[in-house]
Scaffold this active site. Structure first.
Site, mmCIF file in Angstrom:
data_model
loop_
_atom_site.group_PDB
_atom_site.id
_atom_site.type_symbol
_atom_site.label_atom_id
_atom_site.label_comp_id
_atom_site.label_asym_id
_atom_site.label_seq_id
_atom_site.Cartn_x
_atom_site.Cartn_y
_atom_site.Cartn_z
ATOM 1 N N GLU A 151 0.882 -1.163 0.000
ATOM 2 C CA GLU A 151 0.000 0.000 0.000
ATOM 3 C C GLU A 151 0.924 1.219 0.000
ATOM 4 O OE1 GLU A 151 -2.742 0.097 3.289
ATOM 5 O OE2 GLU A 151 -3.494 2.066 2.681
ATOM 6 N N ARG B 109 4.996 -12.815 9.654
ATOM 7 C CA ARG B 109 5.676 -11.566 9.342
ATOM 8 C C ARG B 109 6.998 -11.507 10.100
ATOM 9 N NH1 ARG B 109 2.133 -7.727 9.211
ATOM 10 N NH2 ARG B 109 3.466 -5.955 9.529
ATOM 11 N N LYS C 4 4.332 0.922 9.456
ATOM 12 C CA LYS C 4 4.474 2.200 8.761
ATOM 13 C C LYS C 4 3.878 3.340 9.585
ATOM 14 C CE LYS C 4 3.046 0.193 4.931
ATOM 15 N NZ LYS C 4 2.543 -0.056 3.575
#
Ligand code: ATP
Ligand code: MG
Length: 549
Positions: free
Chosen positions: A33, A257, A267
């Protein structure tokens, strides 16, 4: 090493799918994204997605998952492309989920026509309330009874901009009693009158992640859609949409992850560090971003090696940042140019050296047979590191002390004859003598000394600013530490040495060069460096010096 290790579970699936003939070739995608810069966790995903395609002769798309108009920016798109390229990967296609808005809209219309989607006028609180709980089923409201025609008309009006943000949503009609809460008539479209970085003001309704991701995969004929474990509950919905729409059957696979010690990786948190000036920007060398690591002097090879070593896990874990630093050292040891830089100078005068300055030859990298040599000027007045001298030295002290001998790297053996002090008793310089026959490479002196020191010739030295970085956080597991993550910032993570003295060869080097400042660590030239003012970042120390306190 990749040849030797056993297959990870995703490779096993891919090999099985190729063997069974389910696919002739594979297609993966990396779907960031564009709402921030990529971090080392993304590097893991990039290496996995691109690595799989590379290994099995397939292709990988770079797809910007840009369905949320309010957080996305073109600056991020450009930085993401830079980072993927820098890591050493080429995408087959550059796609944008926003390019599929028209198709996705069509998919939504199809669901409505099949009686599988309806417009709901409830507030988000009402919708949440009616969903029930994991142990009790939800209830449908009266809006679920709307006819196909009515739904089609209102959905068209939603697109036309007739309604306010939040006044209506489109929901898939699935199962209000499903044990998977995400199947309880999930919202698939919402109204948002917002400017989009690519589609501008064309749209005021936007698909939700779950209605965009799987279909985008399907449109691109992605065979293996790899994501992180938090998407496990989304898989049922992913499959439901594909099945109901009868489109290409992409399949989702989940891996753990990457989490790493002493850093943050979301982020959202990285953006806070930037916005609140805890760091100088997204590419601050202390950041876990790829651009930060690149600026710090990490190499793409080292990051890829790290991603390979940590493997692909099915369960969450916390990887020690020392492993990444180990990979960086391993690579830099092979490629870094050796240079001498004195951080805290102590002047020495070689009293019996009465020649003009001479050029000594020194290996650029003893690990690299093709590394070549450079000239290092030697003269009567030199700097050594202040910490390499002790006036009253303990027994096994092999550096310089009164009456003691050391070798100057690539030069001569010297002996400290006299300590010169100012009126206050501070040592101002040392008077030494050198042994002419002890020249490196042609030493006939027969003298053996244990210590070797780095040094620079004062008249030839260039000054440089050196930035020493430490971990940005004081605790190992930042994400799970008590309180706000910013409470754990290491206030001493940057130490600046404004005036270090470097051998002149550094003036001719470039930003792509990697260095080992002998006995000091690995360094790289910062982007702020100029010929007038050299600036270097410490990439990593020579050894793992971090002790748990
Ligand atoms: P963040 O939570 O850091 O903002 P994200 O998951 O929202 O990350 P995306 O841009 O949506 O970021 O992610 C792009 C791809 O990278 C996704 O497939 C995602 O699963 C993967 N990814 C993100 N963070 C990690 C991580 N820490 N380890 C491995 N893969 C990751
Ligand atoms: Mg995300």
């Amino acid at each position: 090493m990749s040849e030797e290790r056993s297959l990870n579970f995703i490779e096993e699936i891919v090999e099985e799918d190729l063997k069974s003939g389910k696919y002739q070739s594979i297609t993966t995608r990396f779907p960031p994204e564009p709402n921030g810069y990529l971090h080392i966790g993304h590097a893991k995903s990039i290496c996995l997605n691109f690595g799989l395609a590379k290994k099995y002769g397939g292709t990988t798309n770079l797809r910007f998952d840009d369905t949320n108009p309010t957080t996305e920016e073109t600056e991020y798109v450009e930085s993401i492309k830079d980072d993927v390229r820098w890591l050493g990967f080429e995408w087959a296609n550059e796609f944008y989920a926003s390019d599929y808005f028209e198709k996705l809209y069509g998919f939504a219309v199809q669901l409505i026509q099949k009686g599988l989607a309806y417009v709901d006028d409830s507030t988000s609180d009402e919708i949440a309330h009616q969903k029930g709980t994991p142990t009790s089923p939800g209830v449908r409201n009266q809006f679920a009874e709307r006819t196909v025609e009515e739904n089609l008309q209102i959905f068209t009006e939603m697109r036309e901009g007739k309604y306010e943000d939040g006044s209506k949503v489109l929901r898939a009609k699935i199962d209000m009693a499903s044990p998977n809460m995400l199947l309880r008539d999930p919202i698939i479209y919402r109204i948002k009158h917002a400017h989009h970085h690519r589609t501008g003001d064309k749209w005021c309704i936007y698909p939700m992640y779950d209605f965009a991701h799987g279909q985008s995969d399907s449109i691109e004929h992605i065979t293996h859609s790899i994501c992180t474990l938090e998407f496990v509950p989304h898989r049922d919905l992913y499959d439901w949409c594909i099945e109901q729409l009868g489109i290409f059957p992409s399949r989702q696979y989940e891996f753990a992850r990457l989490n790493m010690t002493y850093t943050v990786m979301s982020k959202r948190k990285l953006l806070q560090l930037v916005n609140e000036n805890h760091v100088s920007g997204w590419d601050d060398p202390r950041m876990s971003t790829i651009s930060g690591m690149r600026r710090r002097g990490y190499t793409a090879e080292a990051i890829r090696d790290f991603c390979e070593r940590i493997g692909v896990a099915k369960r969450e874990n916390l990887i020690d940042v020392s492993l990444l630093e180990f990979c960086v050292r391993e690579h830099l040891n092979k490629i870094a140019l050796r240079r001498m830089v004195v951080f805290d100078p102590l002047k020495i005068v070689i009293t019996n050296y009465n020649n003009d300055a001479e050029m000594l030859s020194s290996e650029n990298n003893p690990e690299d047979p093709d590394g070549g040599h450079r000239d290092v000027p030697f003269s009567r007045e030199l700097y050594i590191e202040r910490e390499d001298f002790m006036e009253v030295a303990p027994k096994k002290y092999f550096r310089l002390a009164p009456g003691q001998m050391v070798r100057l790297k690539s030069a001569y053996i010297i002996k400290c004859d006299e300590v010169i002090k100012d009126a206050d008793g501070n040592i101002t310089e040392l008077h030494c003598s050198y042994i002419p026959e002890s020249k490196s490479g042609s030493d006939t002196s027969g003298i053996n000394v244990k210590g070797t020191l780095h040094w620079v010739s004062i008249a030839h030295a260039v000054t440089a600013e050196v930035r020493l970085y430490d971990r940005l956080f004081k605790v190992e597991d930042v994400a799970n530490a008590e309180g706000d993550f910013k409470d754990h910032i290491n206030e001493n993570s940057l130490e600046i040495i404004p005036n270090a003295y470097a051998e002149p060869a550094l003036l001719n080097d470039t930003i792509n060069d990697r260095y080992q400042f002998i006995r000091k660590g690995y360094f790289s030239m910062d982007k702020e460096s100029t010929k007038e003012k050299l600036v270097f970042n410490r990439t990593v120390t020579l050894k793992d010096g971090w002790k748990k306190s």
